[in-house]
Design a protein around this motif. Structure first.
Motif, PDB file in Angstrom:
ATOM      1  N   TYR A 282      78.398 -31.957 -31.358  1.00  0.00           N
ATOM      2  CA  TYR A 282      77.539 -33.028 -30.864  1.00  0.00           C
ATOM      3  C   TYR A 282      77.781 -33.411 -29.413  1.00  0.00           C
ATOM      4  N   ASN A 283      77.605 -32.434 -28.514  1.00  0.00           N
ATOM      5  CA  ASN A 283      77.546 -32.787 -27.102  1.00  0.00           C
ATOM      6  C   ASN A 283      76.349 -33.698 -26.852  1.00  0.00           C
ATOM      7  N   LEU A 284      75.269 -33.443 -27.578  1.00  0.00           N
ATOM      8  CA  LEU A 284      74.096 -34.313 -27.564  1.00  0.00           C
ATOM      9  C   LEU A 284      73.632 -34.541 -29.001  1.00  0.00           C
ATOM     10  N   TYR A 285      73.024 -35.688 -29.228  1.00  0.00           N
ATOM     11  CA  TYR A 285      72.359 -35.947 -30.509  1.00  0.00           C
ATOM     12  C   TYR A 285      70.876 -36.072 -30.216  1.00  0.00           C
ATOM     13  N   CYS A 286      70.102 -35.125 -30.743  1.00  0.00           N
ATOM     14  CA  CYS A 286      68.678 -35.056 -30.401  1.00  0.00           C
ATOM     15  C   CYS A 286      67.801 -35.185 -31.640  1.00  0.00           C
ATOM     16  N   ILE A 287      66.820 -36.054 -31.556  1.00  0.00           N
ATOM     17  CA  ILE A 287      65.788 -36.157 -32.577  1.00  0.00           C
ATOM     18  C   ILE A 287      64.559 -35.390 -32.093  1.00  0.00           C
ATOM     19  N   THR A 288      63.607 -35.175 -32.989  1.00  0.00           N
ATOM     20  CA  THR A 288      62.312 -34.599 -32.596  1.00  0.00           C
ATOM     21  C   THR A 288      61.198 -35.516 -33.090  1.00  0.00           C
ATOM     22  N   SER A 289      60.151 -35.613 -32.290  1.00  0.00           N
ATOM     23  CA  SER A 289      59.007 -36.427 -32.680  1.00  0.00           C
ATOM     24  C   SER A 289      57.804 -36.075 -31.826  1.00  0.00           C
ATOM     25  N   PRO A 290      56.615 -35.994 -32.428  1.00  0.00           N
ATOM     26  CA  PRO A 290      55.399 -35.823 -31.618  1.00  0.00           C
ATOM     27  C   PRO A 290      55.093 -37.070 -30.789  1.00  0.00           C
ATOM     28  N   ARG A 291      55.769 -38.166 -31.124  1.00  0.00           N
ATOM     29  CA  ARG A 291      55.609 -39.406 -30.356  1.00  0.00           C
ATOM     30  C   ARG A 291      56.774 -39.606 -29.380  1.00  0.00           C
ATOM     31  N   ARG A 292      57.355 -38.526 -28.912  1.00  0.00           N
ATOM     32  CA  ARG A 292      58.546 -38.624 -28.071  1.00  0.00           C
ATOM     33  C   ARG A 292      58.394 -39.579 -26.900  1.00  0.00           C
ATOM     34  N   ASP A 293      57.334 -39.441 -26.157  1.00  0.00           N
ATOM     35  CA  ASP A 293      57.184 -40.239 -24.944  1.00  0.00           C
ATOM     36  C   ASP A 293      57.040 -41.723 -25.272  1.00  0.00           C
ATOM     37  N   ASP A 294      56.349 -42.032 -26.375  1.00  0.00           N
ATOM     38  CA  ASP A 294      56.214 -43.427 -26.786  1.00  0.00           C
ATOM     39  C   ASP A 294      57.564 -43.994 -27.220  1.00  0.00           C
ATOM     40  N   ILE A 295      58.319 -43.197 -27.951  1.00  0.00           N
ATOM     41  CA  ILE A 295      59.660 -43.632 -28.370  1.00  0.00           C
ATOM     42  C   ILE A 295      60.534 -43.869 -27.155  1.00  0.00           C
ATOM     43  N   ARG A 296      60.444 -42.977 -26.206  1.00  0.00           N
ATOM     44  CA  ARG A 296      61.267 -43.104 -25.002  1.00  0.00           C
ATOM     45  C   ARG A 296      60.932 -44.395 -24.255  1.00  0.00           C
ATOM     46  N   GLU A 297      59.645 -44.713 -24.174  1.00  0.00           N
ATOM     47  CA  GLU A 297      59.238 -45.948 -23.501  1.00  0.00           C
ATOM     48  C   GLU A 297      59.750 -47.177 -24.238  1.00  0.00           C
ATOM     49  N   ALA A 298      59.695 -47.135 -25.566  1.00  0.00           N
ATOM     50  CA  ALA A 298      60.153 -48.272 -26.360  1.00  0.00           C
ATOM     51  C   ALA A 298      61.651 -48.499 -26.184  1.00  0.00           C
ATOM     52  N   LEU A 299      62.404 -47.437 -26.132  1.00  0.00           N
ATOM     53  CA  LEU A 299      63.845 -47.556 -25.931  1.00  0.00           C
ATOM     54  C   LEU A 299      64.166 -48.026 -24.513  1.00  0.00           C
ATOM     55  N   LEU A 300      63.455 -47.495 -23.534  1.00  0.00           N
ATOM     56  CA  LEU A 300      63.698 -47.892 -22.154  1.00  0.00           C
ATOM     57  C   LEU A 300      63.385 -49.374 -21.952  1.00  0.00           C
ATOM     58  N   ALA A 301      62.382 -49.858 -22.676  1.00  0.00           N
ATOM     59  CA  ALA A 301      62.035 -51.285 -22.583  1.00  0.00           C
ATOM     60  C   ALA A 301      63.178 -52.170 -23.045  1.00  0.00           C
ATOM     61  N   ARG A 302      64.077 -51.595 -23.846  1.00  0.00           N
ATOM     62  CA  ARG A 302      65.271 -52.327 -24.299  1.00  0.00           C
ATOM     63  C   ARG A 302      66.517 -51.866 -23.529  1.00  0.00           C
ATOM     64  N   ASN A 303      66.298 -51.258 -22.377  1.00  0.00           N
ATOM     65  CA  ASN A 303      67.395 -50.797 -21.505  1.00  0.00           C
ATOM     66  C   ASN A 303      68.283 -49.753 -22.189  1.00  0.00           C
ATOM     67  N   ILE A 304      67.640 -48.841 -22.889  1.00  0.00           N
ATOM     68  CA  ILE A 304      68.349 -47.754 -23.561  1.00  0.00           C
ATOM     69  C   ILE A 304      67.907 -46.437 -22.936  1.00  0.00           C
ATOM     70  N   GLN A 305      68.851 -45.718 -22.350  1.00  0.00           N
ATOM     71  CA  GLN A 305      68.542 -44.428 -21.737  1.00  0.00           C
ATOM     72  C   GLN A 305      68.375 -43.340 -22.797  1.00  0.00           C
ATOM     73  N   THR A 306      67.513 -42.386 -22.505  1.00  0.00           N
ATOM     74  CA  THR A 306      67.359 -41.191 -23.332  1.00  0.00           C
ATOM     75  C   THR A 306      67.224 -39.993 -22.402  1.00  0.00           C
ATOM     76  N   GLY A 307      67.182 -38.800 -22.974  1.00  0.00           N
ATOM     77  CA  GLY A 307      67.033 -37.596 -22.164  1.00  0.00           C
ATOM     78  C   GLY A 307      66.112 -36.590 -22.817  1.00  0.00           C
ATOM     79  N   VAL A 308      65.374 -35.865 -22.001  1.00  0.00           N
ATOM     80  CA  VAL A 308      64.494 -34.802 -22.495  1.00  0.00           C
ATOM     81  C   VAL A 308      65.133 -33.455 -22.192  1.00  0.00           C
TER      82      VAL A 308
END
Length: 371
Positions: A282-308
């Motif tokens: 687990y160098n990285l923990y990655c989920i998959t979703s067709p709504r990736r970009d929406d999820i990323r925005e929701a997390l960023l709105a709570r000051n949570i970084q993610t990576g693509v």
């Protein structure tokens, strides 16, 4: 801000230990390929069970020098995955060989069932990647390679501490290549890399190649490279090697908590697939979703970084246009490039931070994935 990879916390925690090692390096007066590099090489050999470890400047060089040392070059083909960091294919091209891409399996690694069909008379090696810390299916890949007389070179740059059926990754093929980039499971405060092998002749040639093709100072037997691990980075790594086992244990505990907290959100996302016998680091923990970009925005709105990782697969990179690949050639890799999202992960990520990440995702799913 909850960081994607809270790397600085690790080095801050070890600041006093690191400073003692660096001070000792300053005092000893040897700064390139000195006693600390040798000590680190011996330690990595002990940790992996390899007979030889050869430290180099970075993970990319580990791949390039290994390919070169094994005689892979112009006119040769190397089978690898299109879903990896660019250095995997770049190293193949750098030695004059041609990367031949094969689609991935459900564990996001090179699919051994597709490898056989890609072998031609020009194939010299197979280069599987232990992506994000999960081992590729080395049993099947190694079996194919042995039957067809091919080399297996493991790209284990993201997977220090992982193992396949109880054997450390990097030690199953002819050689294994690791990166010490700061965000890796075992990292330094800069670049670094290492090759592990149980082939004495290969190790000897790697040591020569990293030092301008020289086995004796000012005498050069071949064209080589300037790819040497600095003593200061070796000093830092001598500290971090003492903690990496505990760090990986923590990474796996965090991954289990993510699995438990997110597995029910099937309408929104999927957690990464795992399999007994493939010990994921687990160098990285990655989920998959067709709504990736929406999820990323929701997390960023709570000051949570993610990576693509990675937004464009290797076969569709502009630099490889001449190879003739097109959209649709490797559908699984292309799908992942559109859907994978890395969540915060690292041994010093707190339980509270992870709970917030999970809670935001659960709330997003309960609201139907609304923005």
């Amino acid at each position: 801000m909850i960081e994607l990879m809270p790397v600085a916390r690790q080095f801050r925690l070890l600041k006093d230990e690191i400073l003692r090692e660096i001070t000792d390096t300053i005092e000893q007066g040897s700064y390139i390929l000195g006693p600390k590099v040798e000590k680190l090489e011996n330690r990595i050999s002990q940790m992996t069970g390899a007979n030889h470890s050869v430290a180099v400047a970075n993970g990319t060089d580990a791949l390039v020098l290994t390919l070169d040392a094994l005689g892979v070059g112009t006119g040769d083909e190397v089978i690898t995955t299109p879903y990896s960091f660019f250095a995997t294919a770049e190293a193949i091209s750098r030695v004059g060989a041609v990367p031949v891409f094969v689609d991935i399996d459900s564990f996001w690694s090179l699919d051994p069932e597709r490898v056989e069909a890609a072998i031609t008379p020009r194939t010299k090696a197979i280069l599987p990647v232990h992506l994000f810390g999960q081992p590729a299916d080395l049993g099947k890949i190694q079996s194919i390679a042995e039957r067809r007389g091919l080399l297996v070179i493991e790209d284990a740059c993201q997977a220090f501490g992982a193992n396949y059926r109880g054997k450390p990754v990097g030690t199953i093929g002819k050689a294994g290549c690791f990166s010490f980039f700061p965000s890796k499971n075992l990292g330094t405060m800069g670049d670094g890399g290492i090759v592990v092998t149980s082939d004495a002749e290969l190790a000897k040639r790697l040591r020569m190649l990293r030092q301008h093709g020289s086995s004796k100072r000012y005498y050069h037997d071949t064209l080589g490279y300037n790819s040497r691990l600095d003593e200061i980075h070796a000093a830092i790594l001598l500290v971090t090697t003492g903690h990496v086992e505990a760090w990986i244990k923590r990474r796996r505990a965090l991954a289990q908590s993510y699995d438990e907290g997110l597995r029910s959100l099937t309408s929104l996302l999927e957690v990464p697939a795992t399999e007994d016998g493939r010990f994921h680091a687990y160098n990285l923990y990655c989920i998959t979703s067709p709504r990736r970009d929406d999820i990323r925005e929701a997390l960023l709105a709570r000051n949570i970084q993610t990576g693509v990782y990675y937004p464009r697969p290797l076969h569709l990179q502009r630099v490889y246009a001449s190879l003739g690949y097109s959209v649709g050639d490797f559908p699984l890799a292309e799908k992942l490039s559109e859907e994978v999202l890395a969540l915060p992960m690292g041994p010093l990520l707190t339980d509270r931070e992870q709970e917030l990440v999970i809670a935001v995702l659960q709330d997003f799913a309960e609201k139907g994935g609304a923005k």
